[in-house]
Write a protein that holds these residues in place. Structure first.
Motif, PDB file in Angstrom:
ATOM      1  N   LEU A 143       0.836  -1.199   0.000  1.00 33.00           N
ATOM      2  CA  LEU A 143       0.000   0.000   0.000  1.00 33.00           C
ATOM      3  C   LEU A 143       0.874   1.254   0.000  1.00 33.00           C
ATOM      4  O   LEU A 143       0.523   2.262  -0.617  1.00 33.00           O
ATOM      5  CB  LEU A 143      -0.905  -0.016   1.228  1.00 33.00           C
ATOM      6  N   ALA A 144       2.010   1.184   0.685  1.00 29.40           N
ATOM      7  CA  ALA A 144       2.928   2.324   0.679  1.00 29.40           C
ATOM      8  C   ALA A 144       3.446   2.586  -0.728  1.00 29.40           C
ATOM      9  O   ALA A 144       3.575   3.733  -1.151  1.00 29.40           O
ATOM     10  CB  ALA A 144       4.094   2.063   1.633  1.00 29.40           C
ATOM     11  N   ARG A 145       3.736   1.516  -1.469  1.00 29.44           N
ATOM     12  CA  ARG A 145       4.204   1.691  -2.849  1.00 29.44           C
ATOM     13  C   ARG A 145       3.111   2.314  -3.709  1.00 29.44           C
ATOM     14  O   ARG A 145       3.384   3.135  -4.586  1.00 29.44           O
ATOM     15  CB  ARG A 145       4.661   0.349  -3.417  1.00 29.44           C
ATOM     16  N   VAL A 146       1.879   1.923  -3.452  1.00 32.93           N
ATOM     17  CA  VAL A 146       0.750   2.535  -4.154  1.00 32.93           C
ATOM     18  C   VAL A 146       0.672   4.020  -3.820  1.00 32.93           C
ATOM     19  O   VAL A 146       0.461   4.866  -4.690  1.00 32.93           O
ATOM     20  CB  VAL A 146      -0.570   1.827  -3.770  1.00 32.93           C
ATOM     21  N   ALA A 147       0.870   4.347  -2.537  1.00 35.82           N
ATOM     22  CA  ALA A 147       0.739   5.731  -2.095  1.00 35.82           C
ATOM     23  C   ALA A 147       1.798   6.646  -2.698  1.00 35.82           C
ATOM     24  O   ALA A 147       1.579   7.858  -2.806  1.00 35.82           O
ATOM     25  CB  ALA A 147       0.821   5.796  -0.561  1.00 35.82           C
ATOM     26  N   VAL A 148       2.943   6.079  -3.109  1.00 37.37           N
ATOM     27  CA  VAL A 148       3.986   6.895  -3.730  1.00 37.37           C
ATOM     28  C   VAL A 148       3.507   7.490  -5.041  1.00 37.37           C
ATOM     29  O   VAL A 148       3.853   8.624  -5.390  1.00 37.37           O
ATOM     30  CB  VAL A 148       5.264   6.057  -3.955  1.00 37.37           C
ATOM     31  N   VAL A 149       2.689   6.750  -5.771  1.00 39.37           N
ATOM     32  CA  VAL A 149       2.285   7.192  -7.109  1.00 39.37           C
ATOM     33  C   VAL A 149       0.793   7.499  -7.217  1.00 39.37           C
ATOM     34  O   VAL A 149       0.327   7.916  -8.277  1.00 39.37           O
ATOM     35  CB  VAL A 149       2.663   6.126  -8.169  1.00 39.37           C
ATOM     36  N   THR A 150       0.049   7.295  -6.136  1.00 42.49           N
ATOM     37  CA  THR A 150      -1.405   7.457  -6.189  1.00 42.49           C
ATOM     38  C   THR A 150      -1.875   8.388  -5.094  1.00 42.49           C
ATOM     39  O   THR A 150      -1.507   8.223  -3.924  1.00 42.49           O
ATOM     40  CB  THR A 150      -2.114   6.095  -6.018  1.00 42.49           C
ATOM     41  N   ARG A 151      -2.663   9.365  -5.451  1.00 44.98           N
ATOM     42  CA  ARG A 151      -3.276  10.244  -4.452  1.00 44.98           C
ATOM     43  C   ARG A 151      -4.451   9.521  -3.818  1.00 44.98           C
ATOM     44  O   ARG A 151      -5.332   9.026  -4.522  1.00 44.98           O
ATOM     45  CB  ARG A 151      -3.785  11.510  -5.123  1.00 44.98           C
ATOM     46  N   PRO A 152      -4.497   9.449  -2.479  1.00 45.21           N
ATOM     47  CA  PRO A 152      -5.673   8.846  -1.849  1.00 45.21           C
ATOM     48  C   PRO A 152      -6.890   9.738  -2.036  1.00 45.21           C
ATOM     49  O   PRO A 152      -6.787  10.872  -2.498  1.00 45.21           O
ATOM     50  CB  PRO A 152      -5.270   8.739  -0.377  1.00 45.21           C
ATOM     51  N   SER A 153      -8.028   9.214  -1.680  1.00 44.67           N
ATOM     52  CA  SER A 153      -9.259   9.994  -1.799  1.00 44.67           C
ATOM     53  C   SER A 153     -10.152   9.674  -0.607  1.00 44.67           C
ATOM     54  O   SER A 153      -9.908   8.731   0.138  1.00 44.67           O
ATOM     55  CB  SER A 153      -9.981   9.656  -3.108  1.00 44.67           C
ATOM     56  N   GLY A 154     -11.186  10.469  -0.423  1.00 42.71           N
ATOM     57  CA  GLY A 154     -12.157  10.183   0.623  1.00 42.71           C
ATOM     58  C   GLY A 154     -12.010  11.049   1.864  1.00 42.71           C
ATOM     59  O   GLY A 154     -11.094  11.853   2.005  1.00 42.71           O
ATOM     60  N   GLU A 155     -12.952  10.858   2.771  1.00 36.46           N
ATOM     61  CA  GLU A 155     -13.045  11.669   3.983  1.00 36.46           C
ATOM     62  C   GLU A 155     -11.829  11.506   4.890  1.00 36.46           C
ATOM     63  O   GLU A 155     -11.394  12.466   5.531  1.00 36.46           O
ATOM     64  CB  GLU A 155     -14.312  11.290   4.748  1.00 36.46           C
ATOM     65  N   HIS A 156     -11.281  10.314   4.973  1.00 38.84           N
ATOM     66  CA  HIS A 156     -10.159  10.087   5.877  1.00 38.84           C
ATOM     67  C   HIS A 156      -8.907  10.820   5.400  1.00 38.84           C
ATOM     68  O   HIS A 156      -8.115  11.306   6.225  1.00 38.84           O
ATOM     69  CB  HIS A 156      -9.882   8.588   6.015  1.00 38.84           C
ATOM     70  N   TYR A 157      -8.735  10.906   4.102  1.00 39.37           N
ATOM     71  CA  TYR A 157      -7.612  11.678   3.557  1.00 39.37           C
ATOM     72  C   TYR A 157      -7.786  13.159   3.887  1.00 39.37           C
ATOM     73  O   TYR A 157      -6.855  13.829   4.330  1.00 39.37           O
ATOM     74  CB  TYR A 157      -7.525  11.473   2.053  1.00 39.37           C
ATOM     75  N   LEU A 158      -9.000  13.657   3.695  1.00 40.79           N
ATOM     76  CA  LEU A 158      -9.271  15.057   4.013  1.00 40.79           C
ATOM     77  C   LEU A 158      -9.080  15.334   5.506  1.00 40.79           C
ATOM     78  O   LEU A 158      -8.582  16.398   5.889  1.00 40.79           O
ATOM     79  CB  LEU A 158     -10.696  15.425   3.585  1.00 40.79           C
ATOM     80  N   ALA A 159      -9.453  14.363   6.348  1.00 42.76           N
ATOM     81  CA  ALA A 159      -9.281  14.539   7.792  1.00 42.76           C
ATOM     82  C   ALA A 159      -7.801  14.625   8.149  1.00 42.76           C
ATOM     83  O   ALA A 159      -7.406  15.399   9.033  1.00 42.76           O
ATOM     84  CB  ALA A 159      -9.942  13.383   8.542  1.00 42.76           C
ATOM     85  N   LEU A 160      -6.953  13.833   7.474  1.00 40.00           N
ATOM     86  CA  LEU A 160      -5.518  13.886   7.720  1.00 40.00           C
ATOM     87  C   LEU A 160      -4.946  15.236   7.304  1.00 40.00           C
ATOM     88  O   LEU A 160      -4.173  15.859   8.052  1.00 40.00           O
ATOM     89  CB  LEU A 160      -4.826  12.758   6.953  1.00 40.00           C
ATOM     90  N   ILE A 161      -5.327  15.711   6.117  1.00 38.74           N
ATOM     91  CA  ILE A 161      -4.863  17.017   5.652  1.00 38.74           C
ATOM     92  C   ILE A 161      -5.319  18.120   6.604  1.00 38.74           C
ATOM     93  O   ILE A 161      -4.545  19.014   6.971  1.00 38.74           O
ATOM     94  CB  ILE A 161      -5.389  17.294   4.229  1.00 38.74           C
TER      95      ILE A 161
END
Length: 239
Positions: free
Chosen positions: A114-132
């Motif tokens: 999943l970390a390798r995915v995160a290097v090249v892929t922007r997450p989406s959804g409410e949890h990502y917005l909550a982290l930001i």
């Protein structure tokens, strides 16, 4: 006495079988998230997910555009596991910021694929917005100017993601110690004539692994944001 013949049971017709639950985007993403938790991100393919959902791969494209969008959605679901409690806790704002970033990096370290995915892929959804939102709130508390905070958040997550992808992958493949040994041998064996700076700084190059280096990265980025303003829009792209 004639033998008693049991009445034959007619096979259930297609219409008599229980209907499968209707597919929804939420259900597709939830099943994909469970698959990654159980089998790892490398197993997340449209074909494998379709098997889980007892459907054909083509039917999934109604709910997600492609594998990249599916991975982004799954990554967003995993971000629910990031500890955002430090935002409202007591203590210095920068230490609380480090705790949130450490939680994010630790989550990805546990799922290297999943970390390798995160290097090249922007997450989406409410949890990502909550982290930001959490990171921006802490930066605002620390007096970091808004324009720099907006860019700094991206840099924080990029560094934490890359670190988790590197170290998590090596741990997953049981090559971490061997890789570190190989690097150490190469650096220590560098020719002072050909690589004078490497030879001079060999101990510094190999020092500070783990929390010390991670803490310094955060300090460096915070100090840089305070000292270096964002470029003028007229200068972006020039040079």
């Amino acid at each position: 006495m004639p033998a008693v013949t049991e009445p034959r049971t007619a096979p259930a017709g297609r219409r008599e079988r229980p209907a499968k639950p209707a597919l929804t985007r939420e259900g597709v993403v939830a099943t994909a998230t469970a698959l990654v938790r159980e089998e790892g991100a490398a197993r997340l393919t449209m074909r494998r997910l379709a098997q889980r959902l007892d459907t054909g791969p083509a039917s999934l494209y109604v709910y997600v555009r492609d594998t990249a969008e599916l991975q982004a959605a799954v990554l967003g679901e995993f971000l629910a596991g990031v500890d955002l409690a430090p935002v409202g806790a007591a203590g210095p704002w920068d230490e609380r910021l480090r705790r949130v970033l450490a939680s994010y990096a630790g989550l990805l370290h546990d799922y290297p694929g999943l970390a390798r995915v995160a290097v090249v892929t922007r997450p989406s959804g409410e949890h990502y917005l909550a982290l930001i939102e959490a990171l921006l709130a802490l930066l605002a508390e620390g007096g970091v100017p808004d324009d720099r905070a907006a860019w700094l958040v991206d840099l924080f997550l990029l560094v934490a993601t890359a670190s988790a992808a590197e170290h998590g992958t090596r741990a997953e493949e049981h090559t971490e110690a061997a890789a570190d040994d190989a690097v150490a041998r190469a650096v220590r064996g560098a020719s002072a004539d050909r690589f004078p700076h490497v030879a001079r700084l060999v101990e510094d190059l190999l020092s500070g692994e783990g929390p010390d280096r991670a803490r310094w990265f955060v300090d460096l980025m915070l100090a840089g944001a305070a000292a270096v303003p964002r470029p003028s829009p007229s200068l972006v792209g020039e040079g």
